[in-house]
Design a protein around this motif. Structure first.
Motif, mmCIF file in Angstrom:
data_model
loop_
_atom_site.group_PDB
_atom_site.id
_atom_site.type_symbol
_atom_site.label_atom_id
_atom_site.label_comp_id
_atom_site.label_asym_id
_atom_site.label_seq_id
_atom_site.Cartn_x
_atom_site.Cartn_y
_atom_site.Cartn_z
ATOM 1 N N ASP A 61 0.816 -1.212 0.000
ATOM 2 C CA ASP A 61 0.000 0.000 0.000
ATOM 3 C C ASP A 61 0.846 1.257 0.000
ATOM 4 N N SER A 62 1.867 1.252 0.858
ATOM 5 C CA SER A 62 2.627 2.480 1.037
ATOM 6 C C SER A 62 3.270 2.914 -0.283
ATOM 7 N N GLU A 63 3.388 1.969 -1.201
ATOM 8 C CA GLU A 63 3.992 2.310 -2.483
ATOM 9 C C GLU A 63 3.043 3.121 -3.360
ATOM 10 N N HIS A 64 1.764 2.972 -3.089
ATOM 11 C CA HIS A 64 0.830 3.626 -4.001
ATOM 12 C C HIS A 64 0.221 4.884 -3.397
ATOM 13 N N LYS A 65 0.699 5.239 -2.228
ATOM 14 C CA LYS A 65 0.126 6.410 -1.573
ATOM 15 C C LYS A 65 0.372 7.684 -2.364
ATOM 16 N N ASP A 66 -0.447 8.647 -1.980
ATOM 17 C CA ASP A 66 -0.528 9.958 -2.631
ATOM 18 C C ASP A 66 0.766 10.543 -3.215
ATOM 19 N N GLU A 67 0.556 11.355 -4.215
ATOM 20 C CA GLU A 67 1.703 12.045 -4.788
ATOM 21 C C GLU A 67 2.216 13.075 -3.787
ATOM 22 N N ILE A 68 3.478 13.394 -3.952
ATOM 23 C CA ILE A 68 4.072 14.322 -3.010
ATOM 24 C C ILE A 68 3.759 15.754 -3.462
ATOM 25 N N ALA A 69 3.355 16.559 -2.514
ATOM 26 C CA ALA A 69 2.996 17.922 -2.873
ATOM 27 C C ALA A 69 4.220 18.826 -2.815
ATOM 28 N N ILE A 70 5.001 18.821 -3.872
ATOM 29 C CA ILE A 70 6.113 19.763 -3.920
ATOM 30 C C ILE A 70 6.137 20.419 -5.294
ATOM 31 N N ASP A 71 6.787 21.542 -5.349
ATOM 32 C CA ASP A 71 6.861 22.260 -6.605
ATOM 33 C C ASP A 71 8.059 21.763 -7.400
ATOM 34 N N LEU A 72 7.758 21.182 -8.551
ATOM 35 C CA LEU A 72 8.849 20.609 -9.342
ATOM 36 C C LEU A 72 9.145 21.438 -10.593
ATOM 37 N N SER A 73 8.637 22.670 -10.636
ATOM 38 C CA SER A 73 8.794 23.409 -11.893
ATOM 39 C C SER A 73 10.262 23.703 -12.219
ATOM 40 N N ASP A 74 11.060 24.008 -11.184
ATOM 41 C CA ASP A 74 12.489 24.227 -11.439
ATOM 42 C C ASP A 74 13.144 22.950 -11.936
ATOM 43 N N PHE A 75 12.736 21.862 -11.297
ATOM 44 C CA PHE A 75 13.297 20.568 -11.670
ATOM 45 C C PHE A 75 12.956 20.230 -13.122
ATOM 46 N N LYS A 76 11.732 20.537 -13.530
ATOM 47 C CA LYS A 76 11.336 20.269 -14.922
ATOM 48 C C LYS A 76 12.210 21.064 -15.898
ATOM 49 N N LYS A 77 12.450 22.343 -15.550
ATOM 50 C CA LYS A 77 13.309 23.174 -16.420
ATOM 51 C C LYS A 77 14.699 22.571 -16.518
ATOM 52 N N GLU A 78 15.165 22.130 -15.369
ATOM 53 C CA GLU A 78 16.491 21.511 -15.307
ATOM 54 C C GLU A 78 16.580 20.300 -16.251
ATOM 55 N N ILE A 79 15.539 19.493 -16.213
ATOM 56 C CA ILE A 79 15.535 18.311 -17.076
ATOM 57 C C ILE A 79 15.588 18.722 -18.547
ATOM 58 N N ILE A 80 14.738 19.683 -18.902
ATOM 59 C CA ILE A 80 14.705 20.135 -20.299
ATOM 60 C C ILE A 80 16.080 20.635 -20.742
ATOM 61 N N THR A 81 16.735 21.399 -19.862
ATOM 62 C CA THR A 81 18.082 21.891 -20.195
ATOM 63 C C THR A 81 19.040 20.733 -20.448
ATOM 64 N N LYS A 82 18.984 19.754 -19.555
ATOM 65 C CA LYS A 82 19.840 18.575 -19.708
ATOM 66 C C LYS A 82 19.565 17.863 -21.023
ATOM 67 N N LEU A 83 18.283 17.737 -21.359
ATOM 68 C CA LEU A 83 17.895 17.032 -22.572
ATOM 69 C C LEU A 83 18.425 17.781 -23.800
ATOM 70 N N GLU A 84 18.355 19.110 -23.741
ATOM 71 C CA GLU A 84 18.840 19.913 -24.860
ATOM 72 C C GLU A 84 20.343 19.692 -25.059
ATOM 73 N N LYS A 85 21.052 19.661 -23.939
ATOM 74 C CA LYS A 85 22.508 19.479 -24.022
ATOM 75 C C LYS A 85 22.857 18.109 -24.571
ATOM 76 N N SER A 86 22.054 17.131 -24.214
ATOM 77 C CA SER A 86 22.397 15.757 -24.583
ATOM 78 C C SER A 86 22.191 15.507 -26.067
ATOM 79 N N LYS A 87 21.406 16.360 -26.695
ATOM 80 C CA LYS A 87 21.085 16.144 -28.123
ATOM 81 C C LYS A 87 22.312 16.209 -29.010
#
Lengths: 87, 184
Positions: A61-87
Motif C-alpha cells: 500500500d505504502s507504495e501507491h500512496k498519494d503524490e508528493i505535494a512539492i513544486d517541481l517546476s524548477d526541476f522540470k526546467k532543469e531536465i529540459i536543459t539537460k535534454l537539450e545538451k544531450s542532443k
C-alpha cells in the motif's frame, strides 16, 4: 518427543520460513500440509502469519500512496536543459 | 537543439508522478530526481523507437523501474550472505520461539492499521533499520509486485536464498513494529 514433533509438524523456525516462502513461491503439497498442522497447534505462528500478511499489505500500500505535494517546476526546467545538451 | 516536442510535453505532464514513485521506492529525494532525469535522458535516446504501442506514461514508468532496479542491483553486495545469528535471537536451538520473542496479539483491526499514517511511519523506520541487502530484497518484492522468480533473476540469487532473506527480514521487521507501535 519434541524432535519427532518438529520433524512431523515443523519447528516454529521452519513454519515461519514457509509462511514467508508462501508469499513468494508455491509451496509443495507436503509443505502445505505440515504448515497447516503446525498452525493448528501453535498460536504464536498463527499470529505471526496474520501479522506478516498485514505487513505485506502495508508495504504494498505504502507504495501507491498519494503524490508528493512539492513544486517541481524548477526541476522540470532543469531536465529540459539537460535534454537539450544531450542532443 | 530543441528537444523533441513530445518529450518536453511528457516532462511537463509526468515528472511529478514519476518523481513520487521513485521517491517512495528509494526514500531519497536527490536520488529520486536523478533517477527521473536519467529516465528522460534514456527516453530521448529511445523515443524514435517508441511507436505508441503502450501509453507514454506506461513506457516512461517501465524505463524508470529499470533504473530503480539497476540502482538496487548496484547497491546489493554479492554474495548475499545469510547468517544464522540473527535468527538465534528469536528461536532456540530446537527452532521454537524464545518465550519473550513470541508474536503477541496486536488486538488491532487490520484496516485501521493500514490506514494509520503513524503505523506507516514506524514501518518505514523499521525498514530503514534492516541490513542493506535485506532491505533491497524486501523493496524489490514490492516494486511492481514482482514475483519471486523475477526478483531472483534480477538480483542473481537462488530462490532459497531469497525467501530465507525475506524471512529474516520479516521476523525482524515484525518485532520492530510490535515494539515501536504497541509498547508505547
Amino acid at each position: 518427543m519434541k524432535n519427532l514433533m518438529n520433524i512431523l509438524f515443523l519447528s516454529c523456525l521452519k513454519a515461519t520460513e514457509l509462511i514467508e516462502k508462501k508469499l513468494l513461491f508455491k509451496l509443495s503439497f507436503s509443505e502445505r500440509v505440515r504448515l497447516k498442522m503446525h498452525k493448528a497447534m501453535c498460536d504464536a505462528c498463527t499470529m505471526y502469519e496474520k501479522q506478516s500478511n498485514v505487513l505485506d499489505k502495508a508495504l504494498s500500500d505504502s507504495e501507491h500512496k498519494d503524490e508528493i505535494a512539492i513544486d517541481l517546476s524548477d526541476f522540470k526546467k532543469e531536465i529540459i536543459t539537460k535534454l537539450e545538451k544531450s542532443k | 537543439m530543441t528537444v523533441d516536442n513530445r518529450l518536453s510535453k511528457w516532462v511537463e505532464t509526468y515528472t511529478l508522478e514519476l518523481y513520487s514513485w521513485a521517491y517512495h521506492k528509494v526514500s531519497d529525494s536527490e536520488l529520486a530526481k536523478d533517477l527521473v532525469q536519467d529516465t528522460f535522458l534514456a527516453a530521448t535516446e529511445k523515443v524514435d523507437g517508441f511507436k505508441g504501442e503502450s501509453s507514454p506514461k506506461t513506457w516512461l514508468f517501465s524505463i524508470l523501474n529499470h533504473k530503480i532496479i539497476d540502482h538496487y542491483r548496484r547497491k546489493i553486495n554479492q554474495p548475499v550472505s545469510i547468517d544464522n545469528q540473527s535468527l538465534s535471537t528469536f528461536f532456540d536451538e530446537g527452532g521454537s520461539w524464545i518465550s519473550d520473542k513470541k508474536p503477541k496479539n496486536w488486538h488491532e483491526d487490520e484496516l485501521n492499521l493500514l490506514d494509520d499514517i503513524d503505523f506507516q511511519k514506524i514501518l518505514q523506520k523499521c525498514m530503514d533499520a534492516l541490513p542493506e541487502n535485506w532491505n533491497v530484497c524486501v523493496k524489490l518484492k514490492y516494486l511492481n509486485e514482482k514475483s519471486g522468480e523475477e526478483i531472483c533473476q534480477e538480483l542473481g540469487i537462488a530462490p532459497t536464498n531469497l525467501w530465507q532473506i525475506i524471512h529474516r527480514a520479516k521476523v525482524q521487521l515484525r518485532e520492530c513494529v510490535e515494539n515501536k507501535w504497541f509498547k508505547n
